[in-house]
Motif scaffolding. Structure first.
Motif, PDB file in Angstrom:
ATOM      1  N   VAL B  28       3.030   5.390   1.293  1.00  0.00           N
ATOM      2  CA  VAL B  28       3.917   4.547   1.164  1.00  0.00           C
ATOM      3  C   VAL B  28       4.974   5.256   0.747  1.00  0.00           C
ATOM      4  O   VAL B  28       6.015   4.892   0.940  1.00  0.00           O
ATOM      5  CB  VAL B  28       3.226   3.145   0.744  1.00  0.00           C
ATOM      6  CG1 VAL B  28       4.995   2.497   0.492  1.00  0.00           C
ATOM      7  CG2 VAL B  28       2.334   2.344   1.484  1.00  0.00           C
ATOM      8  N   ALA B  29       4.548   4.913  -0.850  1.00  0.00           N
ATOM      9  CA  ALA B  29       5.907   6.599  -1.221  1.00  0.00           C
ATOM     10  C   ALA B  29       6.886   7.232  -0.726  1.00  0.00           C
ATOM     11  O   ALA B  29       7.653   7.376  -0.495  1.00  0.00           O
ATOM     12  CB  ALA B  29       5.678   7.130  -2.843  1.00  0.00           C
ATOM     13  N   VAL B  30       5.680   8.367   0.662  1.00  0.00           N
ATOM     14  CA  VAL B  30       6.287   9.112   1.187  1.00  0.00           C
ATOM     15  C   VAL B  30       7.086   8.827   2.328  1.00  0.00           C
ATOM     16  O   VAL B  30       7.951   9.263   2.403  1.00  0.00           O
ATOM     17  CB  VAL B  30       5.706  10.266   1.999  1.00  0.00           C
ATOM     18  CG1 VAL B  30       5.851  10.967   2.923  1.00  0.00           C
ATOM     19  CG2 VAL B  30       4.903  10.726   0.861  1.00  0.00           C
ATOM     20  N   ALA B  31       6.945   7.689   2.714  1.00  0.00           N
ATOM     21  CA  ALA B  31       7.623   6.507   4.110  1.00  0.00           C
ATOM     22  C   ALA B  31       8.903   5.908   2.941  1.00  0.00           C
ATOM     23  O   ALA B  31       9.443   5.828   3.875  1.00  0.00           O
ATOM     24  CB  ALA B  31       6.382   5.643   4.463  1.00  0.00           C
ATOM     25  N   VAL B  32       8.448   5.438   1.761  1.00  0.00           N
ATOM     26  CA  VAL B  32      10.130   4.429   1.059  1.00  0.00           C
ATOM     27  C   VAL B  32      10.913   5.060   0.980  1.00  0.00           C
ATOM     28  O   VAL B  32      11.439   5.469   1.110  1.00  0.00           O
ATOM     29  CB  VAL B  32       9.407   3.722   1.335  1.00  0.00           C
ATOM     30  CG1 VAL B  32      11.152   3.139   0.142  1.00  0.00           C
ATOM     31  CG2 VAL B  32       8.311   2.505   1.864  1.00  0.00           C
ATOM     32  N   LEU B  33      10.211   6.321  -0.173  1.00  0.00           N
ATOM     33  CA  LEU B  33      11.525   7.616  -1.006  1.00  0.00           C
ATOM     34  C   LEU B  33      11.964   7.777  -0.082  1.00  0.00           C
ATOM     35  O   LEU B  33      13.785   8.190  -0.702  1.00  0.00           O
ATOM     36  CB  LEU B  33      10.165   7.774  -2.299  1.00  0.00           C
ATOM     37  CG  LEU B  33       9.609   6.734  -3.371  1.00  0.00           C
ATOM     38  CD1 LEU B  33       9.174   7.356  -4.030  1.00  0.00           C
ATOM     39  CD2 LEU B  33      11.152   5.425  -3.564  1.00  0.00           C
ATOM     40  N   ARG B 102      19.577  -3.355  -5.046  1.00  0.00           N
ATOM     41  CA  ARG B 102      18.458  -3.399  -4.463  1.00  0.00           C
ATOM     42  C   ARG B 102      16.617  -3.240  -4.410  1.00  0.00           C
ATOM     43  O   ARG B 102      16.452  -3.553  -4.128  1.00  0.00           O
ATOM     44  CB  ARG B 102      18.645  -2.314  -3.139  1.00  0.00           C
ATOM     45  CG  ARG B 102      19.451  -3.402  -2.517  1.00  0.00           C
ATOM     46  CD  ARG B 102      19.662  -3.568  -0.757  1.00  0.00           C
ATOM     47  NE  ARG B 102      19.654  -1.457  -0.013  1.00  0.00           N
ATOM     48  CZ  ARG B 102      20.464  -1.113   0.333  1.00  0.00           C
ATOM     49  NH1 ARG B 102      21.124  -2.491   1.488  1.00  0.00           N
ATOM     50  NH2 ARG B 102      20.483   0.070   0.971  1.00  0.00           N
ATOM     51  N   ALA B 103      16.960  -1.427  -5.130  1.00  0.00           N
ATOM     52  CA  ALA B 103      15.593  -1.203  -5.675  1.00  0.00           C
ATOM     53  C   ALA B 103      14.696  -2.023  -6.980  1.00  0.00           C
ATOM     54  O   ALA B 103      14.116  -2.430  -6.491  1.00  0.00           O
ATOM     55  CB  ALA B 103      15.754   0.644  -5.823  1.00  0.00           C
ATOM     56  N   VAL B 104      15.419  -2.533  -7.398  1.00  0.00           N
ATOM     57  CA  VAL B 104      15.427  -3.403  -9.186  1.00  0.00           C
ATOM     58  C   VAL B 104      14.355  -4.836  -7.488  1.00  0.00           C
ATOM     59  O   VAL B 104      13.525  -4.808  -8.166  1.00  0.00           O
ATOM     60  CB  VAL B 104      15.998  -3.387  -9.691  1.00  0.00           C
ATOM     61  CG1 VAL B 104      15.674  -4.055 -10.868  1.00  0.00           C
ATOM     62  CG2 VAL B 104      16.243  -2.365 -10.230  1.00  0.00           C
ATOM     63  N   VAL B 105      15.460  -5.577  -7.453  1.00  0.00           N
ATOM     64  CA  VAL B 105      14.776  -6.664  -6.823  1.00  0.00           C
ATOM     65  C   VAL B 105      14.253  -6.491  -5.513  1.00  0.00           C
ATOM     66  O   VAL B 105      12.809  -7.401  -5.795  1.00  0.00           O
ATOM     67  CB  VAL B 105      16.138  -7.428  -5.555  1.00  0.00           C
ATOM     68  CG1 VAL B 105      15.866  -8.494  -5.138  1.00  0.00           C
ATOM     69  CG2 VAL B 105      17.348  -7.427  -6.734  1.00  0.00           C
ATOM     70  N   GLY B 106      13.829  -5.269  -4.616  1.00  0.00           N
ATOM     71  CA  GLY B 106      12.308  -4.943  -4.423  1.00  0.00           C
ATOM     72  C   GLY B 106      11.424  -5.042  -4.789  1.00  0.00           C
ATOM     73  O   GLY B 106      10.341  -5.922  -4.658  1.00  0.00           O
ATOM     74  N   ILE B 107      11.206  -4.045  -5.901  1.00  0.00           N
ATOM     75  CA  ILE B 107      10.521  -3.745  -6.798  1.00  0.00           C
ATOM     76  C   ILE B 107      10.187  -5.394  -7.379  1.00  0.00           C
ATOM     77  O   ILE B 107       8.998  -5.895  -7.476  1.00  0.00           O
ATOM     78  CB  ILE B 107      10.817  -2.902  -7.824  1.00  0.00           C
ATOM     79  CG1 ILE B 107      10.048  -1.860  -7.023  1.00  0.00           C
ATOM     80  CG2 ILE B 107       9.315  -3.212  -8.680  1.00  0.00           C
ATOM     81  CD1 ILE B 107      10.889  -0.785  -7.785  1.00  0.00           C
ATOM     82  N   ILE B 108      10.778  -6.131  -8.016  1.00  0.00           N
ATOM     83  CA  ILE B 108      10.709  -7.670  -8.565  1.00  0.00           C
ATOM     84  C   ILE B 108       9.468  -8.207  -6.985  1.00  0.00           C
ATOM     85  O   ILE B 108       8.412  -8.987  -7.818  1.00  0.00           O
ATOM     86  CB  ILE B 108      11.402  -8.382  -8.847  1.00  0.00           C
ATOM     87  CG1 ILE B 108      12.308  -8.041 -10.241  1.00  0.00           C
ATOM     88  CG2 ILE B 108      11.753  -9.451  -9.151  1.00  0.00           C
ATOM     89  CD1 ILE B 108      13.477  -8.266 -11.371  1.00  0.00           C
ATOM     90  N   CYS B 109      10.532  -8.819  -6.454  1.00  0.00           N
ATOM     91  CA  CYS B 109       9.697  -9.530  -5.473  1.00  0.00           C
ATOM     92  C   CYS B 109       8.771  -8.866  -4.519  1.00  0.00           C
ATOM     93  O   CYS B 109       7.705 -10.080  -4.996  1.00  0.00           O
ATOM     94  CB  CYS B 109      10.670  -9.531  -3.799  1.00  0.00           C
ATOM     95  SG  CYS B 109      12.555  -9.678  -4.246  1.00  0.00           S
ATOM     96  N   GLY B 110       8.309  -8.106  -4.527  1.00  0.00           N
ATOM     97  CA  GLY B 110       6.629  -7.152  -4.512  1.00  0.00           C
ATOM     98  C   GLY B 110       6.064  -7.382  -5.179  1.00  0.00           C
ATOM     99  O   GLY B 110       4.796  -8.364  -5.003  1.00  0.00           O
TER     100      GLY B 110
END
Lengths: 500, 328
Positions: B28-33, B102-110
């Motif tokens: 997932v990290a390779v796909a997203v980062l 965006r990243a922070v909001v995404g991580i919180i939501c996840g």
């Protein structure tokens, strides 16, 4: 012989088999449209009419007080799938076919109808019917997927500029479906069945399942609210509904989002039932929904007032109208007010279905005729298209909620229920929303009607009201008023298999 | 695609499970980062492989097969094509501050979603699905021996029919929208080297046999229309990439696409004609009906997925092969 025929037409066999037919025959017609794109218009029209015809025995049987059921393949639940039609199913079936037939007439007559529309619209119709007659949660998910995918594809028919809103709609719809599916997963692991009636039975029998029910309900509600664009999850709707072709926007605003509302109501009232009244989780949830509903009514109306183009204005009006349905949600957990609030939500949804389809169709008609939907450029269009503008006035009666219209019936029922429950703030929001709706509709009608035509030196050829497209718009205007007399019939229908 | 086996035997998680979980996160990290499309695409391909292994580890062979064929194979073809045709295109990089938000909001939501769902999953006293016994009791009536095929084509045939329709509409839409696609300035890799053509011609028969095996094994063992259709679609894509003339397939694209759904509905209407509910298979011809439908559905799924792939390509076929010409 005639006696046998009339007996067959009134038989329960025909009515219950129609539950399957109303989904599968439009689907077959859609497949034929894909196979033979040249004949798509005639096949499409026949398909829509067949679907409408098949809904008649269902409506007749349910209005005589019977809940219809069909055990597909003869495999009983929980193994197989049951199709069911009760009062709630039937009112949405009637809306879908009444409005669907008129919009199909418009699409068949209009020169701007894009190629490929009929296969997708028939698929969407089959999906809507599937959702309304489903007795099974996973099957409901599949039906919603069918509706969602075809709706996205219909938006994309609006040309290159519609692709981006369409793609955004796709992401939102898929995310909503996934949340719904997770919620269904929770219900299955708690009750062991996908059948709505059986799961409802387990929830009613075992009180310690309430937390699971509330969690599932929260997931399902958020997922479906994404699909029906409750504030703050509404931004995709304005872009998608405004970019869609003229014959498509009415279907999206009038019918597609109703499928999600139907499932929300089914899950809140029929699946988990009144046993959640004491649950603090459920109480929090309905109050959040009520607050978002109020925000949608006010915010959506204000945004509608600020638009300069017709279709985005109409789309924001949808955002506001979605708010009314959820504004009444806190009343659903109050035993005294629940019945009235439920009837009010349904009446508002049905009234919105007819009126919004009419308004979007009128907006599409003007946009197709004048090549723009900027209100400024449409000044004085009423001089050449008086009946279209009159139709906008008629559907406006429904959207504002003036008598005689289902919009009025619905607001009246919600207001009465709010008074019974002592929730005066709901009344305040209703009044404010009504005034704002009147404001943005006058903003549309006044320039069309009052002022001199400025847009062109000579107005484009008016095909006015000998044209079937114009007649379709007028029909919906008239329907908005006529359906106002149907409030009693709807309430009687909702009694069939009522959740209390 | 659905997961049919909910009740997974609860055993102690071992070293292998830990490694698999870590591999999922890494993929997932390779796909997203990364910001380069090539890297992202390969991340997704890797994820497809790892998730397939996870499903195998969970004992769901059918889901693993579907994941391998669709998530690995088909998605791979689409991603590689898109990467090759426009390696740099994409959204303009947004402002750094905005990206962080965006990243922070995404991580919180996840995290919130994961915690809520996880908590529910663990706290709900899982009831075993109430359909396990009836499945065993009613299998005889379906004409097939494999439970999942029984569920897909008899007990819940209606769901399968509607799902097939969803794919049908997706494919029809891909073909429709293709007509509006602008031609890209430079056509992506068209000149395949002889080695790739060679590979295509050798791989295709293997894929064909695998696809057919998955189809006919489905009545007694893992496999079935979805998996087989995906493999057959892979064969079509490989042949297309190898420069093989597929005009025959293109001519029959629409008939093949709708045949499964139409015959499914026709078989379903036999029930009401005989006074039974829709989609009732009589024991005498249940096997024939299920087999016939499955073969046609497989063809529909294969060309449906292939049409989605075709929809991505610019319309560079001679006019006699374009979809709208096909229907004449």
């Amino acid at each position: 012989m005639t006696l046998m025929v009339s007996e067959f037409l009134a038989s329960e066999f025909l009515a219950s088999q129609s539950l399957g037919a109303v989904v599968l025959l439009p689907l077959a017609a859609a497949a034929l449209c894909v196979l033979a794109p040249r004949a798509e218009r005639s096949v499409g029209l026949v398909g829509v009419l067949v679907s409408a015809g098949l809904s008649i025995p269902i409506v007749a049987a349910v209005s005589s007080g019977q809940t219809l059921q069909l055990v597909l393949g003869g495999f009983d639940a929980p193994l197989g799938i049951h199709l069911r039609a009760d009062g709630l199913s039937v009112v949405f079936l009637v809306l879908t076919h009444a409005v669907g037939v008129v919009v199909s007439g418009y699409a068949a007559a209009s020169a701007t109808t894009p190629r490929g529309l009929w296969a997708l619209w028939l698929g969407c119709l089959a999906g809507l019917n599937a959702v309304f007659v489903s007795g099974d949660l996973f099957n409901t998910y599949v039906g919603l997927e069918l509706v969602g995918l075809t709706a996205v594809a219909l938006v994309a028919l609006g040309g290159r500029s519609a692709w981006r809103p369409g793609l955004r709609y796709l992401f939102v719809a898929v995310l909503g479906s996934l949340l719904f599916l997770i919620g269904v997963g929770v219900i299955v692991s708690a009750t062991g069945t996908l059948d709505i009636e059986q799961a409802a039975g387990v929830f009613a029998a075992e009180e310690d399942l309430a937390p699971a029910a509330v969690t599932a309900l929260a997931l399902i509600t958020v997922g479906l609210c994404l699909k029906l664009a409750l504030v703050p999850m509404h931004a995709w709707l304005v872009a998608a509904h405004a970019a869609a072709p003229s014959a498509v926007s009415p279907l999206l605003s009038g019918l597609v989002i109703k499928a999600a509302l139907f499932v929300v109501l089914r899950c809140w009232l029929y699946l988990t039932g009144a046993d959640l009244a004491g649950s603090s989780g459920a109480t929090t949830l309905v109050w959040v929904l009520g607050g978002l509903g109020a925000a949608a009514v006010i915010g959506g109306s204000v945004m509608a007032l600020r638009q300069t183009a017709l279709k985005p204005l109409v789309a924001y009006s949808t955002v506001a109208q979605v708010g009314y349905w959820f504004l009444a949600f806190p009343l659903l957990l109050d035993p005294d007010a629940a019945e009235g609030a439920f009837a009010g939500i349904v009446a508002l949804a049905l009234g919105h279905g007819v009126a919004k389809v009419g308004l979007f169709l009128a907006a599409g008609y003007l946009k197709d005729t004048f090549g723009t939907d900027e209100i400024e450029a449409l000044r004085g269009a009423g001089h050449h298209h008086p009946l279209v503008v009159m139709s906008i006035g008629l559907v406006g009666v429904g959207l504002i909620g003036l008598p005689i219209s289902l919009g009025f019936t619905g607001k009246w029922q919600v207001a009465t229920a709010a008074v019974e429950a002592g929730q005066w703030w709901i009344l305040a929001v209703l009044v404010a929303g009504t005034l704002l709706a009147a404001g943005y509709l006058v903003r549309v009608i006044a320039p069309l009607l009052m002022e001199e035509f400025l847009g062109h030196e000579t107005p484009p050829e008016t095909r006015n009201f000998r044209a079937p497209t114009g007649l379709a718009v007028l029909t919906l205007g008239v329907l908005t008023i006529v359906t106002g007399f149907g409030g009693v019939w709807i309430n009687e229908l909702l009694e069939v298999n009522a959740p209390w | 695609m659905r997961t049919q086996r909910l009740g997974v035997g609860m055993t102690e998680a071992g070293l292998l499970d830990g490694l698999l979980a870590a591999a999922v996160l890494a993929a997932v990290a390779v796909a997203v980062l990364p910001r380069a499309r090539t890297a992202q695409s390969f991340g997704f391909l890797l994820l497809g492989v790892v998730v397939t292994l996870v499903w195998l580890r969970l004992g769901s062979v059918d889901v693993a097969l579907a994941e391998a064929a669709l998530g690995g194979g088909l998605l791979g073809a689409v991603l590689v094509y898109l990467t090759a045709s426009s390696p740099t295109a994409g959204q303009p990089p947004s402002a750094a501050a905005y990206r962080w938000v965006r990243a922070v909001v995404g991580i919180i939501c996840g995290v919130v979603v994961a915690v809520v769902v996880g908590a529910v999953w663990l706290r709900v006293e899982a009831t075993m699905p109430a359909w396990e016994e009836p499945v065993a009791a009613q299998m005889d009536a379906t004409g097939v021996e494999h439970g999942i095929t029984g569920v897909l084509l008899a007990f819940r045939a209606y769901d399968t029919l509607l799902e097939s329709a969803v794919l049908l509409f997706a494919a029809a839409t891909a073909l429709l929208l293709r007509q509006h696609r602008p031609r890209p300035a430079a056509l992506p890799v068209r000149s395949w080297g002889p080695s790739l053509q060679w590979t295509a011609r050798i791989t295709a028969p293997v894929l064909l046999m695998t696809g057919l095996w998955l189809l006919f094994a489905g009545s007694t063992d893992s496999g079935g229309a979805f998996q087989s259709g995906a493999v057959l679609c892979a064969m079509l894509i490989v042949l297309h990439a190898g420069g093989v003339d597929l005009s025959g397939v293109h001519r029959w694209l629409r008939p093949l696409l709708v045949a499964g759904v139409l015959v499914f509905i026709l078989a379903g209407v036999i029930g009401p004609v005989l006074g039974e509910p829709w989609l009732s298979w009589q024991p005498e011809w249940a096997f024939a009906a299920v087999l016939g439908i499955e073969v046609l559905l497989t063809a529909g799924i294969a060309v449906g997925l292939y049409a989605v792939f075709l929809g991505m390509l610019p319309e560079d076929l001679p006019s006699s092969q374009t979809p709208q010409e096909v229907s004449r």
